[in-house]
Design an enzyme around this catalytic site. Structure first.
Site, PDB file in Angstrom:
ATOM      1  N   ARG A   1      -6.483   9.343  -9.988  1.00 50.66           N
ATOM      2  CA  ARG A   1      -7.105   9.622  -8.695  1.00 50.66           C
ATOM      3  C   ARG A   1      -6.027   9.929  -7.637  1.00 50.66           C
ATOM      4  O   ARG A   1      -5.017   9.244  -7.529  1.00 50.66           O
ATOM      5  CB  ARG A   1      -7.934   8.415  -8.257  1.00 50.66           C
ATOM      6  CG  ARG A   1      -8.623   8.569  -6.894  1.00 50.66           C
ATOM      7  CD  ARG A   1      -7.820   7.969  -5.772  1.00 50.66           C
ATOM      8  NE  ARG A   1      -8.550   7.956  -4.496  1.00 50.66           N
ATOM      9  CZ  ARG A   1      -7.988   7.649  -3.328  1.00 50.66           C
ATOM     10  NH1 ARG A   1      -6.714   7.334  -3.268  1.00 50.66           N
ATOM     11  NH2 ARG A   1      -8.696   7.661  -2.226  1.00 50.66           N
TER      12      ARG A   1
ATOM     13  N   THR B   1      -2.042   3.082   4.163  1.00 48.21           N
ATOM     14  CA  THR B   1      -1.121   4.219   4.071  1.00 48.21           C
ATOM     15  C   THR B   1      -0.297   4.334   5.344  1.00 48.21           C
ATOM     16  O   THR B   1      -0.823   4.106   6.434  1.00 48.21           O
ATOM     17  CB  THR B   1      -1.957   5.517   3.934  1.00 48.21           C
ATOM     18  OG1 THR B   1      -2.619   5.487   2.690  1.00 48.21           O
ATOM     19  CG2 THR B   1      -1.115   6.767   4.059  1.00 48.21           C
TER      20      THR B   1
ATOM     21  N   THR C   1       1.791   6.964   0.352  1.00 44.00           N
ATOM     22  CA  THR C   1       0.888   5.867  -0.034  1.00 44.00           C
ATOM     23  C   THR C   1       0.919   5.597  -1.532  1.00 44.00           C
ATOM     24  O   THR C   1       1.298   6.469  -2.320  1.00 44.00           O
ATOM     25  CB  THR C   1      -0.564   6.249   0.358  1.00 44.00           C
ATOM     26  OG1 THR C   1      -1.413   5.119   0.223  1.00 44.00           O
ATOM     27  CG2 THR C   1      -1.111   7.367  -0.504  1.00 44.00           C
TER      28      THR C   1
ATOM     29  N   THR D   1      -5.411   7.562   7.714  1.00 41.77           N
ATOM     30  CA  THR D   1      -5.351   6.424   6.806  1.00 41.77           C
ATOM     31  C   THR D   1      -6.791   5.994   6.522  1.00 41.77           C
ATOM     32  O   THR D   1      -7.684   6.261   7.315  1.00 41.77           O
ATOM     33  CB  THR D   1      -4.547   5.260   7.408  1.00 41.77           C
ATOM     34  OG1 THR D   1      -4.564   4.159   6.492  1.00 41.77           O
ATOM     35  CG2 THR D   1      -5.103   4.791   8.743  1.00 41.77           C
ATOM     36  N   GLY D   2      -7.001   5.347   5.393  1.00 40.32           N
ATOM     37  CA  GLY D   2      -8.346   4.882   5.068  1.00 40.32           C
ATOM     38  C   GLY D   2      -8.927   5.613   3.875  1.00 40.32           C
ATOM     39  O   GLY D   2      -8.180   6.160   3.062  1.00 40.32           O
TER      40      GLY D   2
ATOM     41  N   GLY E   1      -9.726   7.999   1.557  1.00 32.91           N
ATOM     42  CA  GLY E   1      -9.234   9.363   1.431  1.00 32.91           C
ATOM     43  C   GLY E   1     -10.305  10.370   1.091  1.00 32.91           C
ATOM     44  O   GLY E   1     -10.249  11.517   1.546  1.00 32.91           O
TER      45      GLY E   1
ATOM     46  N   GLY F   1      -5.727  10.703  -3.445  1.00 36.67           N
ATOM     47  CA  GLY F   1      -6.480  10.631  -2.193  1.00 36.67           C
ATOM     48  C   GLY F   1      -6.102  11.758  -1.251  1.00 36.67           C
ATOM     49  O   GLY F   1      -5.609  12.819  -1.655  1.00 36.67           O
ATOM     50  N   ASP F   2      -6.327  11.509   0.024  1.00 39.65           N
ATOM     51  CA  ASP F   2      -6.045  12.518   1.053  1.00 39.65           C
ATOM     52  C   ASP F   2      -4.561  12.621   1.403  1.00 39.65           C
ATOM     53  O   ASP F   2      -4.108  13.667   1.882  1.00 39.65           O
ATOM     54  CB  ASP F   2      -6.804  12.143   2.337  1.00 39.65           C
ATOM     55  CG  ASP F   2      -6.380  10.771   2.860  1.00 39.65           C
ATOM     56  OD1 ASP F   2      -6.312   9.809   2.050  1.00 39.65           O
ATOM     57  OD2 ASP F   2      -6.083  10.644   4.063  1.00 39.65           O
TER      58      ASP F   2
ATOM     59  N   SER G   1       0.807  -1.224   0.000  1.00 38.38           N
ATOM     60  CA  SER G   1       0.000   0.000   0.000  1.00 38.38           C
ATOM     61  C   SER G   1       0.838   1.270   0.000  1.00 38.38           C
ATOM     62  O   SER G   1       0.286   2.368   0.085  1.00 38.38           O
ATOM     63  CB  SER G   1      -0.907  -0.012   1.230  1.00 38.38           C
ATOM     64  OG  SER G   1      -0.131  -0.348   2.369  1.00 38.38           O
TER      65      SER G   1
HETATM   66  N1  ASP Z   1      -5.826   7.277   2.468  1.00 38.72           N
HETATM   67  C1  ASP Z   1      -5.361   6.576   1.289  1.00 38.72           C
HETATM   68  C2  ASP Z   1      -6.030   7.103   0.075  1.00 38.72           C
HETATM   69  O1  ASP Z   1      -7.213   7.371   0.119  1.00 38.72           O
HETATM   70  C3  ASP Z   1      -5.618   5.133   1.347  1.00 38.72           C
HETATM   71  C4  ASP Z   1      -4.927   4.434   2.446  1.00 38.72           C
HETATM   72  O2  ASP Z   1      -4.955   4.843   3.609  1.00 38.72           O
HETATM   73  O3  ASP Z   1      -4.292   3.425   2.157  1.00 38.72           O
HETATM   74  O4  ASP Z   1      -5.375   7.176  -0.944  1.00 38.72           O
END
Ligand code: ASP
Length: 331
Positions: free
Chosen positions: A219, A191, A209, A242-243, A245, A221-222, A86
């Site tokens: 795309r 992440t 990440t 994490t999670g 995004g 993410g956050d 990841s």
């Molecule tokens: N936060 C990350 C994203 O949305 C994903 C992850 O935490 O692995 O890209």
């Protein structure tokens, strides 16, 4: 999601040995002795791969180094580890089988740097740091970031491992015309976000990440967005996410955690309140994972997640422990 495997433990123990003075761990704590304790130095990072990352960061802090150097060195460990699916090298690709990486870094002076949608470089966190230190910009992305990385001397490499390619082939072969754009992404939300608090009482953060597996090409993410994936205010505290995004971006997640601490909440309460915001916006039924970690300006730490299964690594007082975070919802 990363498992805490025997292999992880063996690698982690080797890393801890190199760190000198840190005690290897072989169990998951329901609540660490050091969680919430005051003072520095301290390092906190997301998921089990945070443990060897913390060890590298601790090496810097324990020899009097800065929190900024510590977080960069720390997250470079999973970036270079092909078994971490990841982050960085070995990260799962997007729907076009391309590995695109996102990262950001922020120091105690409020300066920050970020890069996103970068292909072909193992250490996006170091690109982000060069953006912060060598330019007056905050964010450089895509082809421009790759050109910038080449100019500052980073080596171009293929980030797609054979294992990640095989996983993509398996996913792709199971796709039908009716499938939507969230296939399997929820199984890959590991992440690494890291916050360090050094002897001098300064905070820094890093987040890096490969993003959600099988995401639409392009795309972001956050994780590379200052205030979403990570935020530092040296007068108050710092947080990382994490999670999913998209949910973190929509609520300015890490910034919100820091603002909650500014209003007097403990780090854990601040994380929990930011997750309640996400939960409210989904009618109390957010069917995805988000986890936050936080440290305040006294060196107190905390974490919380939306759903179960989120663990974080905490290094303090010569220990480096994997800690299970509390969570809001079942599932
Ligand atoms: N936060 C990350 C994203 O949305 C994903 C992850 O935490 O692995 O890209």
């Amino acid at each position: 999601m990363s498992g805490f495997t025997r292999r992880t433990f063996l690698k982690m123990s080797a890393a801890l040995g190199a760190a000198g003075g840190l005690v290897p761990v072989d169990r998951l704590f329901a609540g660490a002795a050091g969680a919430g304790a005051k003072g520095g130095p301290v390092v906190i990072s997301t998921w089990p791969h945070g443990v060897p990352a913390n060890a590298a960061a601790w090496n810097i802090l324990s020899s009097g180094g800065t929190s900024l150097d510590a977080v960069e060195a720390g997250v470079r460990v999973p970036e270079a580890d092909p078994e971490v699916r990841s982050v960085g090298f070995g990260g799962l690709p997007d729907e076009d089988c391309r590995v695109t990486l996102d990262a950001c870094i922020m120091g105690p002076d409020g300066n920050c740097g970020s890069t996103a949608f970068v292909e072909g470089y193992m250490h996006p966190i170091s690109i982000a740091r060069r953006v912060m230190e060598d330019t007056d910009h905050v964010m450089i992305v895509g082809g421009g970031a790759e050109e910038f990385a080449r100019k500052v001397g980073f080596k171009r490499e293929d980030m797609l491992t054979e294992e990640a390619r095989k996983a993509w082939v398996k996913w792709r072969s199971g796709m039908g015309d009716g499938d939507d754009w969230f296939p399997g992404g929820e199984k890959n939300h590991d992440t690494i976000g890291m916050i360090a608090f050094d002897e001098a009482g300064n905070l820094a953060g890093a987040c890096t990440t490969s993003g959600l597996a099988w995401k639409i090409h392009g795309r972001i993410g956050d994780s590379p967005i200052i205030g979403a994936g990570m935020y530092v205010d040296n007068e108050v505290g710092a947080a990382a996410a994490t999670g999913r995004g998209e949910a973190v971006i929509k609520t300015c997640g890490s910034f919100l955690v820091v603002e909650n601490m500014r209003r007097g909440m403990s780090p854990e309460k601040a994380c929990r309140a930011a997750l309640e915001r996400i939960s409210e916006k989904h009618g109390g039924k957010a069917g995805f994972q988000v986890g936050y970690i936080a440290v305040n300006n006294k060196g107190e730490t905390g974490a919380f997640s939306l759903t179960g299964g989120f663990s974080y690594a905490l290094a303090r007082d010569g220990r480096n422990e994997l800690v299970k975070a509390g969570h809001l919802q079942q599932g």
